[in-house]
Design a protein around this motif. Structure first.
Motif: not given
Length: 278
Positions: A243-256
């Protein structure tokens, strides 16, 4: 049993395999950048020997060996000494504070190390081109789907996530090809999500998978696969780590997306904050 423990045990390995093991243990910081051919050249062995060693210890191949080895080696200043991350009945609150922080930081770092920038660019292009983003997930992963959906709305992308399984099936059956689907599955083997992916394929909907396992049944059905860290035992908080790693991935996508559409995203959220400011 951890991979480094198996390698350090030096049991049932041929002389050639031991040469490879000795090299990766001594040069553990290099492994992430080495192909099977590179490692074979450095150990004066062969690519086939490198692959056989990986399979002998229960892995599918050298690619999986590299991920697991690098993941474990990153936890220590040298492979000879471990940080013990397992939660046990002997842990104090202070030791748990340290372990949970270390486990989640490592998961994010492992995920970051495996990110392919080209794949992120392709994924952002799919999101940008889509009229609507649909999320599909089960159980705990729905938490991440809801967070990601909310973030994408803030980025100006219409997004939907349904908690009910039957609603997710209906969502897939009704999706036009102008939609893009995100499927979140730790194992990539959830039968319901596999059925949903098959429906989406018949609808010609592009599918992006967020998973901790490659390859899997779902990777074969999806157009893009974003790997995140998770391969840990239950007492190392495996599910929560995903869950932590997946949230990080979506945070990256949102930030881009935020950076790409900076002015419009900022303006939209400033207006939102004015409405809901207490």
């Amino acid at each position: 049993m951890k991979l480094l423990d198996i390698l350090k045990a030096k049991e049932n390995f041929s002389p050639t395999e031991q040469v490879i093991i000795d090299y990766v243990m001594e040069h553990y910081q290099e492994v992430a950048s080495l192909s099977a051919r590179d490692l074979a050249e450095k150990t004066y062995t062969s690519s086939a020997a490198v692959v056989r060693l990986s399979q002998k210890i229960g892995l599918k191949g050298y690619a999986e060996f590299k991920i697991k080895f690098t993941s474990e080696a990153m936890r220590v200043s040298s492979p000879a000494g471990f940080y013990e991350n397992s939660i046990t009945n002997k842990d104090s609150i202070l030791s748990i504070l340290d372990k949970v922080a270390r486990i989640e930081i490592e998961a994010i770092q492992e995920t970051k190390n495996e990110i392919n920038v080209g794949q992120i660019i392709k994924t952002i292009h799919l999101i940008d081109q889509a009229e609507h983003i649909d999320f599909y997930a089960m159980d705990n992963n729905l938490r991440i789907a809801k967070i990601a959906c909310y973030c994408f709305l803030h980025a100006g992308k219409l997004s939907t996530v349904n908690s009910a399984v039957n609603a997710q099936y209906v969502q897939a059956l009704a999706s036009p090809r102008s939609h893009v689907a995100f499927i979140i599955s730790r194992t990539g083997e959830n039968n319901k999500l596999i059925e949903i992916a098959e429906i989406l394929k018949t609808r010609k909907v592009k599918i992006i998978l967020v998973t901790a396992v490659k390859p899997s049944s779902l990777t074969k059905l999806c157009d893009e696969t974003l790997w995140v860290s998770s391969e840990r035992e239950f007492n190392e908080l495996g599910t929560m780590v995903f869950l932590s790693a997946a949230k990080y991935m979506f945070d990256v996508l949102f930030s881009v997306l935020f950076a790409k559409h900076y002015e419009s995203t900022l303006s939209r959220n400033e207006f939102f904050e004015k409405i809901f400011r207490v």
